[in-house]
Scaffold this active site. Sequence first.
Site, PDB file in Angstrom:
ATOM      1  N   PRO A 169      27.629  61.345  41.483  1.00  0.00           N
ATOM      2  CA  PRO A 169      27.603  62.771  41.848  1.00  0.00           C
ATOM      3  C   PRO A 169      26.166  63.313  41.860  1.00  0.00           C
ATOM      4  O   PRO A 169      25.343  62.942  41.020  1.00  0.00           O
ATOM      5  CB  PRO A 169      28.414  63.444  40.739  1.00  0.00           C
ATOM      6  CG  PRO A 169      29.226  62.358  40.126  1.00  0.00           C
ATOM      7  CD  PRO A 169      28.444  61.093  40.278  1.00  0.00           C
ATOM      8  N   VAL A 170      25.881  64.181  42.839  1.00  0.00           N
ATOM      9  CA  VAL A 170      24.533  64.756  42.987  1.00  0.00           C
ATOM     10  C   VAL A 170      24.375  65.977  42.097  1.00  0.00           C
ATOM     11  O   VAL A 170      25.324  66.742  41.901  1.00  0.00           O
ATOM     12  CB  VAL A 170      24.294  65.131  44.472  1.00  0.00           C
ATOM     13  CG1 VAL A 170      22.967  65.854  44.649  1.00  0.00           C
ATOM     14  CG2 VAL A 170      24.336  63.878  45.339  1.00  0.00           C
ATOM     15  N   ALA A 188      24.217  66.409  38.979  1.00  0.00           N
ATOM     16  CA  ALA A 188      25.215  66.448  37.909  1.00  0.00           C
ATOM     17  C   ALA A 188      24.678  65.933  36.581  1.00  0.00           C
ATOM     18  O   ALA A 188      25.417  65.793  35.623  1.00  0.00           O
ATOM     19  CB  ALA A 188      26.438  65.629  38.328  1.00  0.00           C
ATOM     20  N   GLY A 189      23.381  65.595  36.544  1.00  0.00           N
ATOM     21  CA  GLY A 189      22.796  65.111  35.293  1.00  0.00           C
ATOM     22  C   GLY A 189      22.910  63.617  35.103  1.00  0.00           C
ATOM     23  O   GLY A 189      22.664  63.102  34.014  1.00  0.00           O
ATOM     24  N   LEU A 190      23.267  62.879  36.173  1.00  0.00           N
ATOM     25  CA  LEU A 190      23.447  61.433  36.066  1.00  0.00           C
ATOM     26  C   LEU A 190      22.300  60.651  36.713  1.00  0.00           C
ATOM     27  O   LEU A 190      22.379  59.434  36.851  1.00  0.00           O
ATOM     28  CB  LEU A 190      24.781  61.009  36.681  1.00  0.00           C
ATOM     29  CG  LEU A 190      26.037  61.647  36.062  1.00  0.00           C
ATOM     30  CD1 LEU A 190      27.290  61.110  36.738  1.00  0.00           C
ATOM     31  CD2 LEU A 190      26.103  61.410  34.555  1.00  0.00           C
ATOM     32  N   GLY A 191      21.245  61.352  37.104  1.00  0.00           N
ATOM     33  CA  GLY A 191      20.045  60.669  37.590  1.00  0.00           C
ATOM     34  C   GLY A 191      20.154  60.113  38.992  1.00  0.00           C
ATOM     35  O   GLY A 191      19.518  59.111  39.325  1.00  0.00           O
ATOM     36  N   SER A 192      20.935  60.772  39.861  1.00  0.00           N
ATOM     37  CA  SER A 192      21.173  60.216  41.199  1.00  0.00           C
ATOM     38  C   SER A 192      19.893  60.079  42.021  1.00  0.00           C
ATOM     39  O   SER A 192      19.713  59.080  42.725  1.00  0.00           O
ATOM     40  CB  SER A 192      22.201  61.067  41.959  1.00  0.00           C
ATOM     41  OG  SER A 192      21.713  62.376  42.182  1.00  0.00           O
ATOM     42  N   SER A 193      18.992  61.051  41.931  1.00  0.00           N
ATOM     43  CA  SER A 193      17.778  60.990  42.756  1.00  0.00           C
ATOM     44  C   SER A 193      16.892  59.815  42.353  1.00  0.00           C
ATOM     45  O   SER A 193      16.328  59.123  43.208  1.00  0.00           O
ATOM     46  CB  SER A 193      16.995  62.309  42.678  1.00  0.00           C
ATOM     47  OG  SER A 193      16.613  62.600  41.345  1.00  0.00           O
ATOM     48  N   ASP A 224      14.883  59.140  33.741  1.00  0.00           N
ATOM     49  CA  ASP A 224      15.708  58.733  34.888  1.00  0.00           C
ATOM     50  C   ASP A 224      15.107  57.542  35.636  1.00  0.00           C
ATOM     51  O   ASP A 224      15.812  56.562  35.900  1.00  0.00           O
ATOM     52  CB  ASP A 224      15.926  59.914  35.835  1.00  0.00           C
ATOM     53  CG  ASP A 224      16.838  60.976  35.239  1.00  0.00           C
ATOM     54  OD1 ASP A 224      17.082  60.940  34.019  1.00  0.00           O
ATOM     55  OD2 ASP A 224      17.301  61.854  35.990  1.00  0.00           O
TER      56      ASP A 224
END
Length: 328
Positions: free
Chosen positions: A109-110, A112-117, A160
């Site tokens: 998920p973008v 969302a705090g999961l480091g996608s970028s 991240d």
Amino acid sequence: MKSETVIASAPAKVILFGEHFVVYGKPAIAVAIDRRVYVKVGIREDRKLYIRSLSLEISGYFQNEKFFLESGKESAEEKFEPIRVVAEKLLEASNKDVGVTIEIDSQIPVAAGLGSSASVAAATATALNHLLNAELSREEIFRVTFEAEKLIHGTPSGIDPAIATYGGAIVYRKDEGFQPMNIEFSVPLIVGDTGLERSTGSLVAHVKQIRNAYPEIVNSIFEAGEKIVEKAVQALKEGDLEVLGRLMLINHGLLFAIGVSHEKLDKLVHAALRAGAYGAKLTGAGGGGCMIAIAPSKLVDQVISSIEQAGGTAFPAKINVEGARIEN
């Protein structure tokens, strides 16, 4: 130079303990989880830098320092800018005068705090490094990923890009960098997503404002955050899930106190606890995004169901997984 397409992937991350406090020199614990971004790259003879995101449904290309939107929203250029930086650094390192196609397929998920970028940047750098024979070391892949993150977050902590590149589990402190950590037992982790996107930069700025207004109080909260991490490291070494759960709840309370939680996050945390979780807390910048919970293995499905009944989406996550890697 290889002519085929190359696919690389990089993992999502969760911060188990210490978000926000890490900006002020305190330690944080972060782990890679088994949600990944997949990036496919190939050579182009037209020298365009073509980028397509399947999950965001946007595409376009950079040519002669201009961006041309092919499909999707006008914000595509802003979203693709960090990827352009990664691609240009890899092309420069390889000394190749070609274009590339970059196709992104993300399970993360973008915002969302999961480091996608960072995962996108690390996977892109890894794929292009292989495709272009650039011969960058893993440390150099990390640095390129970190540079891309600065375009998005201004002054990111480095957590991240470290997790996306190296995977596993780390204890991170800004002035000391990161130390790998061995977690030798299974942690039954659940991630719950509020579905609310938020800006890390604005939340970091909010904490700075609160600290400037009440330095003695907020600095004491940061000190408590450091002690939580110290105890959590010990609990992770000993495999004590109940202690980890209690520490997560205290950490969530501290983050609530500095104003980075959200009504929906708190609701999902309480839903997890009602279903029997040992503990739960927000993860990442807060203000929306995701929360995490640790539960007895037999109650994981029950906790997921409770989070979803409270309005979130949830999934179980394995931790301590591999970092950026070539898939084909």
